[in-house]
Design an enzyme around this catalytic site. Structure first.
Site, PDB file in Angstrom:
ATOM      1  N   SER A 155      -2.509   1.596  -4.318  1.00 45.79           N
ATOM      2  CA  SER A 155      -1.424   0.590  -4.060  1.00 45.79           C
ATOM      3  C   SER A 155      -1.314  -0.484  -5.098  1.00 45.79           C
ATOM      4  CB  SER A 155      -1.726  -0.354  -2.760  1.00 45.79           C
ATOM      5  OG  SER A 155      -1.586   0.615  -1.767  1.00 45.79           O
TER       6      SER A 155
HETATM    7  C1  LIG Z   1      -1.105   4.119   0.199  1.00 50.92           C
HETATM    8  S1  LIG Z   1      -2.218   5.258   0.231  1.00 50.92           S
HETATM    9  C2  LIG Z   1      -3.784   4.524   0.436  1.00 50.92           C
HETATM   10  C3  LIG Z   1      -4.026   3.693  -0.579  1.00 50.92           C
HETATM   11  C4  LIG Z   1      -5.487   2.949  -0.785  1.00 50.92           C
HETATM   12  N1  LIG Z   1      -5.947   2.432   0.127  1.00 50.92           N
HETATM   13  C5  LIG Z   1      -5.851   2.351  -2.142  1.00 50.92           C
HETATM   14  O1  LIG Z   1      -7.087   2.195  -2.504  1.00 50.92           O
HETATM   15  O2  LIG Z   1      -4.617   1.896  -2.706  1.00 50.92           O
HETATM   16  C6  LIG Z   1      -2.014   6.010   1.865  1.00 50.92           C
HETATM   17  C7  LIG Z   1      -3.090   6.905   2.307  1.00 50.92           C
HETATM   18  O3  LIG Z   1      -2.881   7.067   3.725  1.00 50.92           O
HETATM   19  C8  LIG Z   1      -3.061   8.287   4.273  1.00 50.92           C
HETATM   20  N2  LIG Z   1      -2.978   8.742   5.331  1.00 50.92           N
HETATM   21  C9  LIG Z   1      -1.461   9.039   6.015  1.00 50.92           C
HETATM   22  N3  LIG Z   1      -1.840   9.037   7.415  1.00 50.92           N
HETATM   23  C10 LIG Z   1      -2.996   9.043   7.669  1.00 50.92           C
HETATM   24  C11 LIG Z   1      -3.620   8.800   9.001  1.00 50.92           C
HETATM   25  N4  LIG Z   1      -3.051   9.297  10.073  1.00 50.92           N
HETATM   26  N5  LIG Z   1      -4.868   8.647   9.002  1.00 50.92           N
HETATM   27  C12 LIG Z   1      -5.542   8.501   7.782  1.00 50.92           C
HETATM   28  N6  LIG Z   1      -5.101   8.294   6.643  1.00 50.92           N
HETATM   29  C13 LIG Z   1      -3.773   8.552   6.528  1.00 50.92           C
HETATM   30  C14 LIG Z   1      -2.482   9.150   3.088  1.00 50.92           C
HETATM   31  O4  LIG Z   1      -3.151  10.487   3.189  1.00 50.92           O
HETATM   32  C15 LIG Z   1      -2.794   8.291   1.904  1.00 50.92           C
HETATM   33  O5  LIG Z   1      -3.700   8.834   1.036  1.00 50.92           O
END
Ligand SMILES: C[S@@+](CC[C@H](N)C(=O)[O-])C[C@H]1O[C@@H](n2cnc3c(N)ncnc32)[C@H](O)[C@@H]1O
Length: 408
Positions: free
Chosen positions: A79
């Site tokens: 992000s």
């Molecule tokens: C915006 S990214 C995370 C950014 C991260 N936290 C950072 O350090 O910037 C969103 C993540 O959420 C994960 N995601 C989507 N649905 C999910 C779920 N139901 N449970 C856990 N993770 C999920 C995706 O695989 C993706 O890697």
């Protein structure tokens, strides 16, 4: 030391780029506490997006995508710095806390590890094994071995949650619901930060417990990659004029699509409220949320430039316009430059269909009520209740699968 860009013979190191980024975030008010500032100084952000040059990582105004599907859809990212900063400020993590992050990029987990210190603990869960594998590798490589990484659906309970629950749950993927597990696994004085979609709006909300329910005290306007797995829930998009004008309808609100399409093709009725805004006040996003708490059904009308140029719609911003409807008519919020002030805008309503005047007047009345009662009261408060709580809140209730929301 890895070098960054060269400017007139001077090499800029990642450390210098990071310092510049931190100063910018402080100036913009995204970082306000010395704890978050120190965490941002400590974490080598560029090492969590090694595919991208450091100057891009530290200068990025938005997210850096780190995984896409075969058809090019982004599914994971690191992000943007401002969003990490604002969410971490809203979370109010402190040394010794136990924190759950949902959605793992590595970088935010490292920032959290700095904030909770050696006495605290950070667990990060992601549904995608590629993402957790990568996060593990990057965290190990930057010295954050103590962050625990789990592969699983973050909407479900985490098996090794601490007794008494997590002090903080920070969701970093856009959710359309507040799953039971988050209510169950949040400590009595815990805080939940979550990018929530409701009524076609996306807001990152920070909630604190207030008795049986959760009460928001911070609102951040932000978009997020949508959650996958158990609680994934795509919005319903009603095409009012092909792809040019679309109405987003969430929470399975009743909506007769052919009737609304028919209504939209008929003459418009325009009504101006006398309520004015300046662009710099940033009040429209607040009004949008407030309206979602007082009118129902409620959705968001979006139109492309072609639709506006063809006069199909009034002036509608890219974030969409608050819209109400009934069986055969609809009305949405629009803007015009106030005749006597160039920096001011006046809010109006455009209605279509047999009931356009009445429906338009009721939306306009709500805007006038907001202006008189809520305009100067800060962000609207969102309360979240468990869906299975026998006590049902009063007023307009937004019904999710696991939760109920009210907005005041
Ligand atoms: C915006 S990214 C995370 C950014 C991260 N936290 C950072 O350090 O910037 C969103 C993540 O959420 C994960 N995601 C989507 N649905 C999910 C779920 N139901 N449970 C856990 N993770 C999920 C995706 O695989 C993706 O890697």
């Amino acid at each position: 030391m890895r070098k960054g860009s060269m400017t007139a013979g001077t090499e800029v190191t990642p450390e210098e780029l990071r310092e510049r980024m931190v100063r910018g975030l402080v100036e913009r008010g995204a970082i306000v506490s010395s704890a978050v500032e120190a965490a941002f100084r400590a974490v080598p952000r560029h090492r969590f997006a090694p595919e991208v040059p450091p100057e891009e990582v530290y200068g990025a105004p938005e997210a850096i995508f780190t995984k896409r599907t075969d058809d090019g859809r982004a599914v994971s990212s690191v992000s943007a710095p401002w969003l990490h900063a604002r969410m971490l400020e809203a979370a109010r993590s402190a040394p010794g806390m136990r924190v759950l992050e949902i959605g793992s990029g590595g970088c935010n987990a490292a920032l959290l590890a700095e904030l909770v210190g050696p006495a605290g603990a950070v667990t990060s869960v992601d549904i995608d094994p590629d993402v957790t594998g990568r996060a593990r590798r990057l965290l190990d490589g930057t010295g954050y071995r103590r962050v625990r990484i789990r592969t699983g659906d973050g909407a479900l309970p985490v098996v090794d949650a601490p007794a008494g629950g997590w002090d903080r749950i920070i969701v970093t993927t856009g959710s359309a619901d507040l799953p039971e597990a988050w209510f169950d696994q949040l400590a009595a004085d815990g805080r939940l930060v979550v990018p929530l979609r409701f009524r076609g709006l996306s807001r990152t909300l920070a909630f604190a417990r207030e008795g049986k329910w959760l009460r928001s005290d911070t609102t951040i306007v932000s978009g997020f990659l949508a959650m996958r797995g158990e609680s994934a829930d795509a919005p319903r998009v009603v095409r009012l004029a092909d792809d040019d004008v679309r109405l987003t309808v969430d929470e399975r609100q009743p909506c007769d699509e052919p009737a609304l399409r028919e209504a939209f093709s008929t003459t418009r009725h325009e009504l101006w409220t006398g309520v004015r805004l300046t662009g710099s006040e940033g009040l429209l996003p607040r009004l949008d949320v407030w309206l979602a708490g007082v009118v129902a059904p409620y959705g968001r009308l979006r139109a492309n430039r072609a639709a506006m140029e063809r006069g199909l719609v009034g002036w509608v911003l890219g974030t969409g316009a608050a819209t109400v409807w009934n069986d055969d008519s609809l009305a949405y919020l629009t803007l015009r430059h106030a005749p006597d002030h160039t920096d001011r805008f006046e809010l109006g309503v455009i209605g279509h269909g047999p009931d356009r005047e009445h429906l338009g007047a009721s939306l306009a009345d709500a805007v006038v009520r907001w202006n008189e009662t809520a305009r100067h009261q800060g962000e609207p408060v969102v309360r979240a209740y468990r869906r299975n709580d026998p006590e049902r809140p009063t007023g307009v209730v937004i019904e999710k699968s696991d939760a109920r929301l009210t907005i005041t």
